[in-house]
Design a protein around this motif. Structure first.
Motif, short mmCIF file in Angstrom:
data_model
loop_
_atom_site.label_atom_id
_atom_site.label_comp_id
_atom_site.label_asym_id
_atom_site.label_seq_id
_atom_site.Cartn_x
_atom_site.Cartn_y
_atom_site.Cartn_z
N VAL A 4 -3.96 3.53 1.29
CA VAL A 4 -3.82 2.19 0.69
C VAL A 4 -2.92 2.26 -0.55
CG1 VAL A 4 -5.06 0.26 -0.37
CG2 VAL A 4 -6.14 1.56 1.48
N VAL A 5 -2.07 1.25 -0.70
CA VAL A 5 -1.34 1.00 -1.93
C VAL A 5 -1.94 -0.23 -2.59
CG1 VAL A 5 0.83 0.15 -2.91
CG2 VAL A 5 0.85 2.10 -1.36
N LEU A 6 -2.29 -0.13 -3.88
CA LEU A 6 -2.86 -1.24 -4.63
C LEU A 6 -1.83 -1.81 -5.59
CD1 LEU A 6 -6.35 0.18 -5.73
CD2 LEU A 6 -5.87 -1.32 -3.79
N ALA A 7 -1.87 -3.13 -5.80
CA ALA A 7 -0.99 -3.75 -6.79
C ALA A 7 -1.72 -4.91 -7.45
CB ALA A 7 0.30 -4.23 -6.14
N MET A 52 -2.75 -3.73 -0.62
CA MET A 52 -3.63 -4.76 -1.17
C MET A 52 -2.96 -5.31 -2.42
SD MET A 52 -7.71 -4.55 -2.01
CE MET A 52 -8.16 -4.87 -0.29
N LEU A 53 -2.59 -6.59 -2.38
CA LEU A 53 -1.74 -7.19 -3.40
C LEU A 53 -2.42 -8.36 -4.09
CD1 LEU A 53 1.50 -7.50 -1.22
CD2 LEU A 53 0.80 -5.52 -2.58
N ASP A 54 -2.30 -8.40 -5.42
CA ASP A 54 -2.70 -9.58 -6.17
C ASP A 54 -1.62 -10.64 -5.98
OD1 ASP A 54 -4.03 -11.26 -7.94
OD2 ASP A 54 -3.03 -10.42 -9.69
N ILE A 55 -1.99 -11.91 -6.10
CA ILE A 55 -0.98 -12.97 -5.97
C ILE A 55 -0.11 -13.05 -7.22
CG2 ILE A 55 -0.66 -15.47 -5.95
CD1 ILE A 55 -2.76 -15.71 -3.85
N ARG A 56 -0.74 -13.12 -8.38
CA ARG A 56 0.00 -13.35 -9.62
C ARG A 56 0.39 -12.03 -10.28
NH1 ARG A 56 -2.75 -18.64 -12.57
NH2 ARG A 56 -2.30 -20.12 -10.89
N MET A 57 1.64 -11.63 -10.05
CA MET A 57 2.17 -10.42 -10.67
C MET A 57 3.55 -10.72 -11.22
SD MET A 57 1.07 -7.26 -8.15
CE MET A 57 1.78 -7.98 -6.66
N PRO A 58 3.96 -10.03 -12.29
CA PRO A 58 5.29 -10.26 -12.84
C PRO A 58 6.39 -9.72 -11.94
CG PRO A 58 4.19 -8.46 -13.98
CD PRO A 58 3.17 -9.07 -13.07
N GLU A 59 7.58 -10.27 -12.13
CA GLU A 59 8.80 -9.88 -11.42
C GLU A 59 8.80 -10.35 -9.97
OE1 GLU A 59 10.02 -5.83 -11.82
OE2 GLU A 59 9.52 -5.74 -13.96
N LEU A 72 10.13 -4.58 5.95
CA LEU A 72 10.39 -3.14 5.85
C LEU A 72 10.13 -2.44 7.18
CD1 LEU A 72 8.64 -2.30 2.43
CD2 LEU A 72 11.09 -2.62 2.85
N PRO A 73 10.76 -1.28 7.40
CA PRO A 73 10.51 -0.51 8.63
C PRO A 73 9.23 0.32 8.50
CG PRO A 73 12.14 0.61 7.30
CD PRO A 73 11.83 -0.68 6.58
N VAL A 74 8.11 -0.37 8.22
CA VAL A 74 6.82 0.29 8.07
C VAL A 74 5.77 -0.49 8.86
CG1 VAL A 74 7.38 1.20 5.78
CG2 VAL A 74 6.24 -1.02 5.98
N ASP A 75 4.69 0.18 9.18
CA ASP A 75 3.57 -0.47 9.88
C ASP A 75 2.42 -0.61 8.89
OD1 ASP A 75 1.99 -1.58 11.82
OD2 ASP A 75 1.44 0.33 12.75
N THR A 76 2.60 -1.50 7.92
CA THR A 76 1.63 -1.67 6.83
C THR A 76 1.05 -3.08 6.88
OG1 THR A 76 2.81 -0.12 5.38
CG2 THR A 76 1.31 -1.68 4.33
N ALA A 77 -0.27 -3.16 6.99
CA ALA A 77 -0.95 -4.45 6.96
C ALA A 77 -1.16 -4.88 5.51
CB ALA A 77 -2.29 -4.37 7.68
N VAL A 78 -1.09 -6.18 5.25
CA VAL A 78 -1.22 -6.69 3.89
C VAL A 78 -2.52 -7.46 3.73
CG1 VAL A 78 -0.26 -8.29 2.19
CG2 VAL A 78 1.27 -6.82 3.51
N ILE A 111 -14.06 -5.88 -0.02
CA ILE A 111 -12.80 -5.16 -0.22
C ILE A 111 -12.70 -4.00 0.77
CG2 ILE A 111 -11.51 -3.70 -1.85
CD1 ILE A 111 -12.67 -5.42 -4.11
N ILE A 112 -13.78 -3.25 0.90
CA ILE A 112 -13.80 -2.15 1.86
C ILE A 112 -13.69 -2.68 3.29
CG2 ILE A 112 -15.22 -0.29 2.81
CD1 ILE A 112 -16.39 0.09 0.00
N ALA A 113 -14.44 -3.71 3.59
CA ALA A 113 -14.43 -4.28 4.95
C ALA A 113 -13.05 -4.78 5.32
CB ALA A 113 -15.46 -5.41 5.05
N SER A 114 -12.36 -5.39 4.35
CA SER A 114 -11.03 -5.94 4.65
C SER A 114 -10.04 -4.82 4.95
CB SER A 114 -10.53 -6.79 3.47
OG SER A 114 -10.23 -5.99 2.33
N VAL A 115 -10.10 -3.75 4.19
CA VAL A 115 -9.19 -2.62 4.42
C VAL A 115 -9.43 -2.01 5.80
CG1 VAL A 115 -8.63 -0.26 3.71
CG2 VAL A 115 -8.82 -2.08 1.99
N ARG A 116 -10.68 -1.80 6.14
CA ARG A 116 -10.99 -1.22 7.45
C ARG A 116 -10.56 -2.15 8.59
NH1 ARG A 116 -17.00 0.97 5.72
NH2 ARG A 116 -16.34 3.06 5.03
N ALA A 117 -10.79 -3.44 8.41
CA ALA A 117 -10.47 -4.40 9.47
C ALA A 117 -8.96 -4.46 9.73
CB ALA A 117 -11.00 -5.78 9.11
#
Length: 221
Positions: A4-7, A52-59, A72-78, A111-117
């Motif tokens: 997981v990548v968190l932001a 896993m991304l927050d909505i309100r982030m700078p930039e 992107l050429p990745v298989d990453t679920a958001v 949070i855990i359930a969403s990542v697994r799903a």
């Protein structure tokens, strides 16, 4: 292991979410960011299973970041993680291909359930978010566009689509229609391709608009 990548723009939230995910033995946080643009770069660098991304982030906000990740050429679920259950945010997130929408104010186990799903190819909406989506769609007039989109599907494929819309996972659908889970996976893949949708959440919306959800499966019915 689910990577997981968190932001999130708030460091304390990053610590909290990381701590929650650390309790799951099958989940590993591989990188963190406080800016949406950094999150996109980290996804490209680490190719995680889930972002896993927050909505309100700078930039670059989380919704725009989700759109860029989809390209992107990745298989990453958001998964969108936010304090705001605003209808416009929900619609935009699902439109950008997010597979999950989780509220920070909800049960940490979500949070855990969403990542697994989403890592398993399914979808996850916090109960409050799911309720709002259902309220908007379940009793709406049938959409002629949705009806036209599902018309090419076979009867069995329409049945499976209705069960996806009812929130069933592949194993539950398999038991319901008395087939093996592998067969359901084939049905789901075919349905997504024929509808031209990115994930199960968008397929579920089509199912609601086309009135394919069995009444017994509609919450509140």
């Amino acid at each position: 292991m689910i990577r997981v990548v968190l932001a999130d723009e708030e460091p304390i939230v990053l610590v909290g979410v990381r701590t929650v995910l650390a309790t799951a033995p099958d989940i590993e946080v591989v990188a963190e960011a406080e800016h949406g643009r950094d999150a996109v770069d980290l996804v490209l660098a680490h190719r995680p299973d889930v972002a896993m991304l927050d909505i309100r982030m700078p930039e670059l906000n989380g919704l725009d970041a989700a759109e860029q990740i989809r390209g992107l050429p990745v298989d990453t679920a958001v998964v969108i993680l936010t304090t705001f259950a605003d209808d416009a945010y929900i619609s935009r997130a699902l439109g950008e291909g997010a597979s999950g929408f989780v509220l920070k104010t909800g049960d940490p186990n979500e949070i855990i359930a969403s990542v697994r799903a989403v890592a398993a190819g399914a979808a996850y909406l916090s109960p409050l978010v799911a309720r709002r989506v259902v309220d908007q769609l379940a009793h709406a007039k049938p959409s002629s566009d949705a009806s036209a989109r599902v018309a090419p599907l076979t009867n069995r494929e329409r049945e499976v689509l209705g069960l996806i819309g009812a929130g069933m996972f592949n194993a539950e659908i398999a038991r319901h229609i008395h087939v093996v889970e592998g067969t359901v996976k084939v049905y789901v893949s075919t349905i997504l391709n024929q509808l031209g949708v990115r994930n199960r959440v968008q397929a579920a919306i089509v199912a609601y608009e086309a009135k394919l959800i069995p009444r017994a499966q509609i919450p509140g019915e």
